[in-house]
Design a protein around this motif. Structure first.
Motif, PDB file in Angstrom:
ATOM      1  N   LEU A  60      -6.401   1.321  -5.419  1.00 58.64           N
ATOM      2  CA  LEU A  60      -5.128   1.373  -6.127  1.00 58.64           C
ATOM      3  C   LEU A  60      -5.387   1.688  -7.585  1.00 58.64           C
ATOM      4  CD1 LEU A  60      -4.565  -1.716  -7.697  1.00 58.64           C
ATOM      5  CD2 LEU A  60      -4.889  -2.262  -5.317  1.00 58.64           C
ATOM      6  N   MET A  61      -4.325   2.142  -8.246  1.00 63.32           N
ATOM      7  CA  MET A  61      -4.464   2.574  -9.633  1.00 63.32           C
ATOM      8  C   MET A  61      -3.464   1.837 -10.516  1.00 63.32           C
ATOM      9  SD  MET A  61      -6.701   5.221 -10.111  1.00 63.32           S
ATOM     10  CE  MET A  61      -6.066   6.318 -11.377  1.00 63.32           C
ATOM     11  N   GLU A 109      12.247   9.132 -10.808  1.00 61.42           N
ATOM     12  CA  GLU A 109      11.917  10.108  -9.755  1.00 61.42           C
ATOM     13  C   GLU A 109      10.801   9.640  -8.834  1.00 61.42           C
ATOM     14  OE1 GLU A 109      10.983  13.772 -11.761  1.00 61.42           O
ATOM     15  OE2 GLU A 109      12.808  13.561 -12.967  1.00 61.42           O
ATOM     16  N   VAL A 110       9.836   8.909  -9.378  1.00 63.22           N
ATOM     17  CA  VAL A 110       8.612   8.655  -8.613  1.00 63.22           C
ATOM     18  C   VAL A 110       8.518   7.217  -8.094  1.00 63.22           C
ATOM     19  CG1 VAL A 110       6.080   8.769  -8.690  1.00 63.22           C
ATOM     20  CG2 VAL A 110       7.437  10.454  -9.947  1.00 63.22           C
ATOM     21  N   ALA A 111       9.069   6.265  -8.827  1.00 58.18           N
ATOM     22  CA  ALA A 111       8.875   4.862  -8.439  1.00 58.18           C
ATOM     23  C   ALA A 111       9.651   4.522  -7.166  1.00 58.18           C
ATOM     24  CB  ALA A 111       9.328   3.939  -9.567  1.00 58.18           C
ATOM     25  N   ALA A 168       0.965  10.021  -6.382  1.00 58.99           N
ATOM     26  CA  ALA A 168       1.947   9.198  -5.665  1.00 58.99           C
ATOM     27  C   ALA A 168       2.292   9.857  -4.328  1.00 58.99           C
ATOM     28  CB  ALA A 168       3.197   9.003  -6.513  1.00 58.99           C
ATOM     29  N   ASP A 169       2.474  11.165  -4.351  1.00 64.20           N
ATOM     30  CA  ASP A 169       2.810  11.897  -3.124  1.00 64.20           C
ATOM     31  C   ASP A 169       1.685  11.794  -2.095  1.00 64.20           C
ATOM     32  OD1 ASP A 169       5.225  12.645  -4.146  1.00 64.20           O
ATOM     33  OD2 ASP A 169       4.593  14.667  -4.735  1.00 64.20           O
ATOM     34  N   GLU A 170       0.450  11.719  -2.601  1.00 63.47           N
ATOM     35  CA  GLU A 170      -0.696  11.598  -1.687  1.00 63.47           C
ATOM     36  C   GLU A 170      -0.820  10.187  -1.108  1.00 63.47           C
ATOM     37  OE1 GLU A 170      -3.293  14.810  -4.303  1.00 63.47           O
ATOM     38  OE2 GLU A 170      -4.127  12.809  -3.956  1.00 63.47           O
ATOM     39  N   GLY A 171       0.016   9.268  -1.597  1.00 61.60           N
ATOM     40  CA  GLY A 171       0.016   7.931  -1.010  1.00 61.60           C
ATOM     41  C   GLY A 171      -0.769   6.886  -1.778  1.00 61.60           C
ATOM     42  N   MET A 172      -1.191   7.235  -2.998  1.00 59.92           N
ATOM     43  CA  MET A 172      -1.920   6.248  -3.799  1.00 59.92           C
ATOM     44  C   MET A 172      -0.989   5.090  -4.181  1.00 59.92           C
ATOM     45  SD  MET A 172      -4.674   5.230  -5.353  1.00 59.92           S
ATOM     46  CE  MET A 172      -5.857   6.582  -5.512  1.00 59.92           C
ATOM     47  N   ALA A 196       0.842  -1.195   0.000  1.00 63.34           N
ATOM     48  CA  ALA A 196       0.000   0.000   0.000  1.00 63.34           C
ATOM     49  C   ALA A 196       0.878   1.246   0.000  1.00 63.34           C
ATOM     50  CB  ALA A 196      -0.916  -0.013   1.218  1.00 63.34           C
ATOM     51  N   GLY A 197       0.567   2.170  -0.881  1.00 67.94           N
ATOM     52  CA  GLY A 197       1.309   3.420  -0.961  1.00 67.94           C
ATOM     53  C   GLY A 197       2.543   3.345  -1.839  1.00 67.94           C
ATOM     54  N   GLU A 198       2.845   2.150  -2.332  1.00 69.92           N
ATOM     55  CA  GLU A 198       4.035   1.998  -3.162  1.00 69.92           C
ATOM     56  C   GLU A 198       3.725   2.379  -4.626  1.00 69.92           C
ATOM     57  OE1 GLU A 198       7.624  -1.272  -3.052  1.00 69.92           O
ATOM     58  OE2 GLU A 198       5.592  -2.032  -3.123  1.00 69.92           O
TER      59      GLU A 198
END
Ligand code: ATP
Ligand code: MG
Length: 278
Positions: A182-183, A226-228, A208-212, A51-53
């Motif tokens: 999740l998306m 940058e994001v993964a 992603a920053d919001e924790g999705m 979760a959140g990853e």
């Protein structure tokens, strides 16, 4: 002599820890195989997303990336193996497909907006029909998600005059309006003109920053970097290598991964990555 556990903790605490560990697994794919007739496309995939990853999947065309995503939300029925979403086995015999899909937002390369509905209409129709929300609630949810993707002023517009990037952001807002846990994103920017890619990636970065929890098939290496939290390299139906982006993209262990990356990373992008290492 030290025992395995070191300081012993109360049994209830252990149980809580275990419960926590169970809760935090968002997607668990185990020994997943998928064939189309004679063609084996997924040849035993094991993948856990917590979760959140944010996990990015990269790999050559035909390696099975889309098929993997489609097996997670059961657009394809796996040939064997299991998929669990938040602890529920979705590949089980009695699973309610609609309920599973409701928990999973999916964004494709093609936006698939209804051309005859306004942006607000596109964002409310499934909320009303599938979730049985009233008009006012559905519109409130839609507007808050349009705000998230930066398109508040477009609610009355039809899709056609919007740019591809705006249409894709509407498609993301539409998925978010269903309240997914999740998306899944399947190359969400590859149909876009280069100058429109950034706005869509910015929306994804914010999510992603919001924790999705996000599983993203992408060719955007700078986004992955940058994001993964983790990058997975697939080739020929298997996960060849996975790791944190810095390691997998920056210092891949295997020759197969290196060969793929050298094909997709042009010199300019490679330079950006080098700078990003500081
Ligand atoms: N419904 C289907 N029936 C038959 N073969 C299929 C089907 N869907 C996918 N395939 C085949 O499975 C293989 C993997 O396809 P998949 O779309 O998962 O690859 P991919 O990694 O997403 O590729 P790309 O980067 O081009 O999107 C391909 O050989 C494809 O032709
Ligand atoms: Mg694909």
């Amino acid at each position: 002599m030290a025992t395995d556990g070191g300081e012993t903790s109360p049994v209830a605490g252990d149980a809580d820890d275990r419960a926590h560990a169970a809760r935090t697994v968002a997607i668990e794919v185990a020994a997943l195989r998928k064939s189309f007739g004679e063609l084996a496309v997924l040849k035993g995939i094991d993948l856990t997303v917590r979760a959140g990853e944010v996990v990015c999947v990269i790999g050559p065309s035909g390696s099975g990336k889309s098929t993997l995503l489609r097996c997670v939300n059961l657009l394809e029925e796996p040939t064997s193996g299991t998929v669990r979403v938040a602890g529920t086995e979705v590949t089980g015999p009695d699973v309610d497909l609609d309920q599973v899909r409701r928990r999973i937002g999916m964004v494709f390369q093609a936006f698939n907006l209804f051309p005859h509905l306004t942006v607000l209409g596109n964002l409310t129709i499934a909320q009303r029909r599938v979730l049985r929300r009233g008009k006012e609630e559905a519109e409130d949810v839609a507007r808050s998600n349009l705000r998230r993707v930066g398109l508040t002023e477009k609610e009355g517009s039809y899709p056609a005059p919007l740019s591809g990037g705006q249409q894709q952001r509407v498609a993301i807002a539409r998925a978010l309006s269903m309240g997914p846990e999740l998306m899944l994103f399947d190359e969400p920017t590859s149909a876009l003109d280069p100058e429109l890619v950034g706005d869509v990636l910015a929306v994804m970065r914010r999510l992603a920053d919001e924790g999705m929890t996000m599983l993203v098939v992408t060719h955007e290496m700078s986004f992955a970097r940058e994001v993964a939290d983790r990058v997975v390299f697939m080739d020929d139906g298997v996960i060849v290598e996975e790791g944190p982006p810095r390691q997998l993209i920056g210092e891949p262990r295997l020759a197969r991964t290196r060969a793929f990356l050298s094909r997709v990373l042009d010199p300019a992008a490679a330079e950006v990555l080098e700078q990003g290492r500081e």
